[in-house]
Design an enzyme around this catalytic site. Sequence first.
Site, PDB file in Angstrom:
ATOM      1  N   GLY A  53       0.753  -1.171   0.063  1.00  8.00           N
ATOM      2  CA  GLY A  53       0.250  -0.029   0.101  1.00  8.00           C
ATOM      3  C   GLY A  53       0.875   1.308   0.032  1.00  8.00           C
ATOM      4  CG  ASN A  85      -1.325   3.042  -3.976  1.00  8.33           C
ATOM      5  OD1 ASN A  85      -1.326   2.633  -2.972  1.00  8.33           O
ATOM      6  ND2 ASN A  85      -2.303   3.014  -4.851  1.00  8.33           N
ATOM      7  CB  THR A  86      -2.560   6.259  -1.280  1.00 11.83           C
ATOM      8  OG1 THR A  86      -3.529   7.215  -0.639  1.00 11.83           O
ATOM      9  CG2 THR A  86      -3.052   4.999  -0.442  1.00 11.83           C
ATOM     10  CE1 TYR A 107      -9.219  -0.843   9.816  1.00 12.03           C
ATOM     11  CE2 TYR A 107      -9.688   0.317  12.068  1.00 12.03           C
ATOM     12  CZ  TYR A 107      -8.967  -0.028  10.975  1.00 12.03           C
ATOM     13  OH  TYR A 107      -7.702   0.865  10.928  1.00 12.03           O
TER      14      TYR A 107
END
Length: 326
Positions: free
Chosen positions: A26, A28-29, A180
Site C-alpha cells: 500500500g 501508493n497512498t 475492522y
Amino acid sequence: MSCRTVCCNRWSSEERLDGKTVIITGANTGIGKETARDLARRGARIIMACRDLERAEEARTDILEDTGNENLVIRKLDLSDTKSIRAFADHINKEERQVNILINNAGIMMCPYSKTADGFEMQLGVNHLGHVLLTYLLLDLIKRSAPARIVVVASVAHTWTGLRLDDLNSEESYDTMKAYGQSKLANVLFARSLAKRLQDTGVSVFSLHPGVVQSDLWRHQHQCIQVAVKIFRIFTKTTVEGAQTTIYCAVEPRLESLSGGYFSDCAPAACSRAASDDDLAQKLLRQLFFTNKQPESYVALIPLTVFASDTTSDPARHHGSGYAVC
C-alpha cells in the site's frame, strides 16, 4: 502543526538504509506513501507493493522527484487474492537477493460487506490474512537477510472488540467497526506470536498504532462521520505524522529487545488484554487454518514450526508434515 503533534513523542533520526531493501504494501497512498518517501530519502531500495498500478506510478514519480532516489520499484500486489500474493512473493524470491524490512501497511477500514477472491470477509482477508500469507512466503528470504524487521500496521481499533471465533467471517452478522477491530486485533496477535517464533534468528517483529490519520481510509464512512473527521482534523495526524511510528519501528536502532511489542507515537505502548493473550493467538490460528469452517480455496503452505507455540499439538503432525495445507 496539529494538536496531536504537540502531544506526541517527538522523534527524528539520521539513520541510513543504504544497501537495504524494503517492501511496503500500500505504498501508493496515505501513510504507506509517506513511509516510502522517508525510507527512500534514507537511501533504501523501495519495493512498492500496490494493487492500483496507475496510482503507484504517480506516487513513485512524486517520491523520485522529492528524494532523488531512483531505486523505486513497483510490483503488483492484491492482498484480497491469494493468487496475486503468491505471484508477488514468487517474483520477489526469484529476483531479490534480500529483504531487510517488510512493512505490512496496506489496509481497508469499515467497508461494506464483501468477500475476498478466496471467500473471506474483506477486512479480515486484506488487513490480516493477506499479510500473514505474504509474510510467510517471504520469511526464508527475510531470515537470510538478517538483521531484518517485519513491521505490522495495526490500530488502537484492536481494543474495540474481541475475536468472534465462532463467526470470524462475519457471515451471521456484520458490523463494520467490529470487523475492522477484529482484523487489527488479529494483526497484533500475529506480530506477538511471530516474534516469539523468530527469537534468535535476527528478525524482529513489531506492531503499531499510527494514530487517527487524515487519509482516504475514511472513504467508506457515512458522510456525517467524514464531516466530523474534517471538523476535528486539528486533533488528527497528517499522513506524514501518521507514518512516523512505522518509520520508527523500521529504522530505530536497538529495538531488538522489544520484538513482539506494540508501539504508538514512536514509543512502546500498552495493547489490550486480548492482544496479549497467547492462548487466543493459538485459537485464532487453529480456527483460521485448521478447521473446515473456512473457505477451502485459501491454500497456503505455512511452516508450523514458526506459526504454533506448541508444535506437539499441531494438526499437521498427524499428516507427517512440517507444513499445514490451509
